[in-house]
Enzyme design. Structure first.
Site, PDB file in Angstrom:
ATOM      1  N   GLY A 210      89.303  65.039  63.241  1.00 20.47           N
ATOM      2  CA  GLY A 210      90.447  64.276  63.703  1.00 20.47           C
ATOM      3  C   GLY A 210      91.561  65.213  64.091  1.00 20.47           C
ATOM      4  N   GLY A 211      92.751  64.632  64.321  1.00 18.65           N
ATOM      5  CA  GLY A 211      93.884  65.438  64.741  1.00 18.65           C
ATOM      6  C   GLY A 211      94.287  66.445  63.692  1.00 18.65           C
ATOM      7  N   MET A 212      94.188  66.091  62.383  1.00 17.50           N
ATOM      8  CA  MET A 212      94.605  66.999  61.316  1.00 17.50           C
ATOM      9  C   MET A 212      93.440  67.473  60.476  1.00 17.50           C
ATOM     10  SD  MET A 212      97.109  66.380  58.058  1.00 17.50           S
ATOM     11  CE  MET A 212      95.751  65.947  56.982  1.00 17.50           C
ATOM     12  N   GLY A 213      92.462  66.598  60.241  1.00 19.92           N
ATOM     13  CA  GLY A 213      91.422  66.918  59.276  1.00 19.92           C
ATOM     14  C   GLY A 213      90.046  67.056  59.877  1.00 19.92           C
TER      15      GLY A 213
ATOM     16  N   VAL B  12      85.924  66.617  58.318  1.00 18.39           N
ATOM     17  CA  VAL B  12      85.139  66.170  57.176  1.00 18.39           C
ATOM     18  C   VAL B  12      83.750  66.774  57.269  1.00 18.39           C
ATOM     19  CG1 VAL B  12      84.199  64.177  55.965  1.00 18.39           C
ATOM     20  CG2 VAL B  12      86.447  64.028  57.018  1.00 18.39           C
TER      21      VAL B  12
ATOM     22  N   LYS C 104      86.780  66.705  52.732  1.00 17.77           N
ATOM     23  CA  LYS C 104      87.759  66.724  53.808  1.00 17.77           C
ATOM     24  C   LYS C 104      88.674  67.919  53.633  1.00 17.77           C
ATOM     25  CE  LYS C 104      90.999  63.890  56.416  1.00 17.77           C
ATOM     26  NZ  LYS C 104      91.520  62.537  56.680  1.00 17.77           N
TER      27      LYS C 104
ATOM     28  N   ASP D 257      96.475  52.817  59.377  1.00 20.45           N
ATOM     29  CA  ASP D 257      95.595  53.352  60.416  1.00 20.45           C
ATOM     30  C   ASP D 257      94.230  52.672  60.366  1.00 20.45           C
ATOM     31  OD1 ASP D 257      94.858  54.880  62.588  1.00 20.45           O
ATOM     32  OD2 ASP D 257      94.226  56.604  61.388  1.00 20.45           O
TER      33      ASP D 257
END
Length: 720
Positions: A128-131, A133, A148, A241
């Site tokens: 994702g944008g930050m993380g 997994v 994560k 979200d």
């Protein structure tokens, strides 16, 4: 593979190396059994005091929340990996696996496979944008887990780490069978991470990509997600979200909510998100989130997202789909969501549920995720739902609000307009431009229609043989000759009934006694003649004065006649109550043959043939009306009159006549009657005198003041 990562977090500035060093030093000191308290330890780093305190608090909270499920040394490696599972604590070998300083070249993430303490990272499940997994393996419990990590690794900035910790804390608070459980939080080789359940299966975004789903299956998925979200709301957490990609489906077809990276405490006074920034996934976020109004974010914001997920599962697309993020955000904020059944076949109740979830105002949605879950459960059990569909008027107003010209008037901002709305606006603009011509044509047509003569004019007269009937019949014949169409003289009981027919539109003209000319819709065409009240007493009844009628039967004319109006005014002025006499509602033509009726009252024209015949027979005598002046003062429509010998030569009346009161008979019509009818009637009326004694002439009529004349009649008299 499921995507268990947040996809909406911005990248921030780098975290200073001293924070890593201080955090590792604290963990080493704690594991070595150091004597310093936490407060004493933090004081050793005065420049990092605030940041270090927040980081240590976050780590402690994760351990505290997960502590009730910590595995013992003899734990069963095959323990359940769903929520409520026993969680491995931070291991004793952490000191050996943590790097004191960031490892060069590892900013982009570890090289796989990567051994990290008790975990071996094997493959990437999602980014994702930050993380990011990873699918990992927890060695001491011999089980698969999802791990994560912050995507920017050792280069992560302070705010990224705080948000990452916030997600871990939020998820660790929740123990629900439909929420992915968090087990462990830590720092390895400069990488912050937390481990959680590994859900083998797929996420709902795959279902959406596959196209429209079965309505009942979609409702079941969202019902279970709503129940899980209600659990989070009860513990003070908003997800913020919710989207298909954050709902995982396991091998048993059960849902699991993940990715609390944007979670917020309901009562939080501050946020890690800048004010005014839209938080969430544009296609599924609530309008208040899209507008960046974080203070307005509430449990109903998650309810909106749940409705959007249900919409996407049933239709194969989210409620709003545009070419850019900005257009999507603007439509989420300003444009009503499309109806579910406008895109696919769906049950009406499910359409109503989705519609309620997707309302722009939070207070118009379901009050809680639990209420949504309950309504979906009712739908699945074929029970009546509690939500109510919007009315056709509300839907129509919503549709009109998307027409650009109307949107501008109400201040609604549109980023996109459909072809149907543009065509409608073009029609409106064309109509506005054509309006003057249309209005002129309508007015001209209305005027032409108004000025048309009725196909068969009708005149309300009176009882057969009465003066009203005589005048109406003669006028009908004259008007027929003038307009060359049939004209009907309609028999009635008299003035009261004539007024009712006139107001109802049953007749075009009516003869009315002055007391019956009332109402804004009635206009006078012409005063016709004066009517006198005739008091006819049988000579053998022994009644010589009107005051002697008490206790006798008195005929006063029909119920709808002008005679009964005049009679009641007489009784009122003379102080006679109806209980003092026996009133008989019969016209004189009928009562004169009834010997049980000693007195009759008739308000007719002087010289009436019926009155003349009765007086000539010597069976009746005329009685005087006592004090006519005072009666006229009590009732202005009555005036003092004299019935003269010349009116009835064979009646042997006194030389000075008989004192009485009288009124005026008028020819009337409705105020909106066509002018052509009024003018034609007046011309026919005054062509020559009609067969009534002492008819009021045109010149005399023109001198009358205060009459509610029809405009065409006024113009006629003024042209004299």
């Amino acid at each position: 593979m499921p995507d268990q990562t947040s996809s909406n977090e911005p990248e921030e500035s780098d975290l200073p190396d001293p924070i890593d060093e201080a955090f590792v030093a604290y963990l080493k000191a704690r594991d070595a059994g150091g004597s310093d308290s936490r407060a004493d330890f933090i004081e050793r780093f005065p420049d990092l005091k605030s940041q270090l305190s927040e980081l240590l608090d976050a780590a402690d909270l994760i351990e505290q929340l997960a502590g009730s499920n910590v595995a013992s040394e003899n734990a069963d490696p095959a323990a359940d990996t769903r929520a409520g599972v026993r969680i491995d604590s931070i291991g004793d070998d952490l000191e050996a696996t943590l790097a004191i300083t960031p490892v060069p070249g590892e900013g982009a993430g570890p090289q796989l496979p990567f051994e990290m303490g008790d975990y071996v990272l094997e493959s990437v499940l999602g980014r994702g944008g930050m993380g990011v997994v990873y699918l990992g393996h927890q060695k001491n419990l011999d089980r698969p887990v999802a791990v994560k990590m912050i995507r920017s690794g050792v280069l992560a900035g302070r705010d990224e780490i705080k948000r990452f910790c916030s997600e871990a804390k939020a998820a660790a608070k929740l123990k629900h069978p439909n929420i992915v459980a968090v087990h462990h939080f830590g720092l390895e080789a400069g990488h912050y991470y937390f481990s959680m359940d590994y859900v083998e299966g797929f996420d709902l975004s795959k279902k959406v990509d596959d196209g429209p789903q079965d309505c009942r299956e979609a409702a079941r998925y969202v019902r279970d997600v709503a129940a899980a979200i209600h659990h989070a709301h009860q513990r003070g957490l908003l997800h913020r979200d919710l989207k298909p990609g954050n709902v995982l489906i396991d091998a048993c077809d059960q849902v699991h909510v993940t990715d609390f990276g944007l979670a917020k405490h309901v009562d939080a006074e501050s946020s890690l998100t800048n004010s005014g920034a839209a938080i969430g996934t544009p296609n599924y976020m609530a309008p208040e989130q899209a507008s960046g109004d974080h203070e307005a974010t509430c449990p109903q914001s998650d309810v909106y997202s749940l409705g959007a997920i249900l919409f996407a599962l049933i239709t194969g697309r989210p409620p709003f789909v545009t070419d850019s993020v900005m257009q999507t955000l603007m439509q989420v904020i300003h444009r009503p969501a499309p109806e579910l059944r406008s895109l696919c076949e769906a049950p009406e109740d499910l359409d109503t549920i989705v519609e309620k979830c997707l309302q722009k105002e939070p207070q118009q949605r379901y009050a809680s995720a639990e209420a949504l879950a309950e309504d979906l459960d009712r739908f699945l059990n074929d029970q009546p739902i509690k939500a109510r569909a919007r009315t056709s008027l509300q839907r129509g107003l919503d549709w009109l609000s998307e027409v650009p010209i109307f949107a501008a008037l109400i201040g609604r901002r549109l980023m996109h307009t459909s072809d149907s709305h543009r065509r409608f606006q073009s029609m409106i603009l064309l109509l506005v431009l054509s309006l003057p011509m249309i209005l002129a044509a309508v007015l001209f047509g209305a005027r032409m229609l108004h000025d048309r003569l009725p196909s068969e004019p009708k005149i309300a007269g009176g009882p057969a043989g009465d003066v009203y009937a005589q005048v109406a019949g003669e006028l009908a014949d004259r008007l027929h000759q003038a307009v060359d169409r049939p004209v009907v003289a309609m028999p009635t009981e008299g003035s009261v009934e004539n007024l009712e027919h006139l107001l109802a539109g049953d007749v075009d003209l009516a003869i009315l006694q002055a007391s019956a000319v009332r109402g804004e819709q009635v206009s006078v065409i012409a005063p016709l003649y004066y009517e006198a009240v005739h008091l006819l007493a049988r000579r053998d009844a022994g009644i010589d004065r009107f005051a002697e009628i008490a206790g006798h039967r008195v005929a006063i004319g029909g119920q709808g006649s002008g005679s009964q109006l005049a009679a009641h005014m007489l009784f009122d002025s003379l102080g006679l109550a109806e209980s003092d006499i026996e009133i008989v509602y019969q016209p004189f033509q009928q009562s004169q043959g009834d010997a049980t009726i000693p007195l009759s009252i008739a308000c007719v024209a002087r010289g009436s043939k019926i009155m003349a015949a009765a007086l000539q027979s010597q069976q009746f005598q005329l009685l005087a009306v006592e004090d006519p002046l005072n009666i006229s003062l009590d009732h202005p429509t009555l005036r003092p009159l004299q019935i003269l010998p010349a009116d009835y030569p064979a009646a042997d009346l006194p030389a000075d006549g008989i004192a009485t009161v009288g009124t005026t008979a008028f020819l009337a019509t409705r105020r909106n009657a066509p002018a052509v009818l009024v003018t034609a009637t007046l011309e026919a009326l005054y062509r020559s005198e009609i067969s009534v004694p002492r008819m009021i002439t045109r010149q005399q009529a023109a001198e009358w003041q205060g009459l509610a004349l029809h405009p065409a009649a006024r113009e006629f008299y003024e042209s004299e």
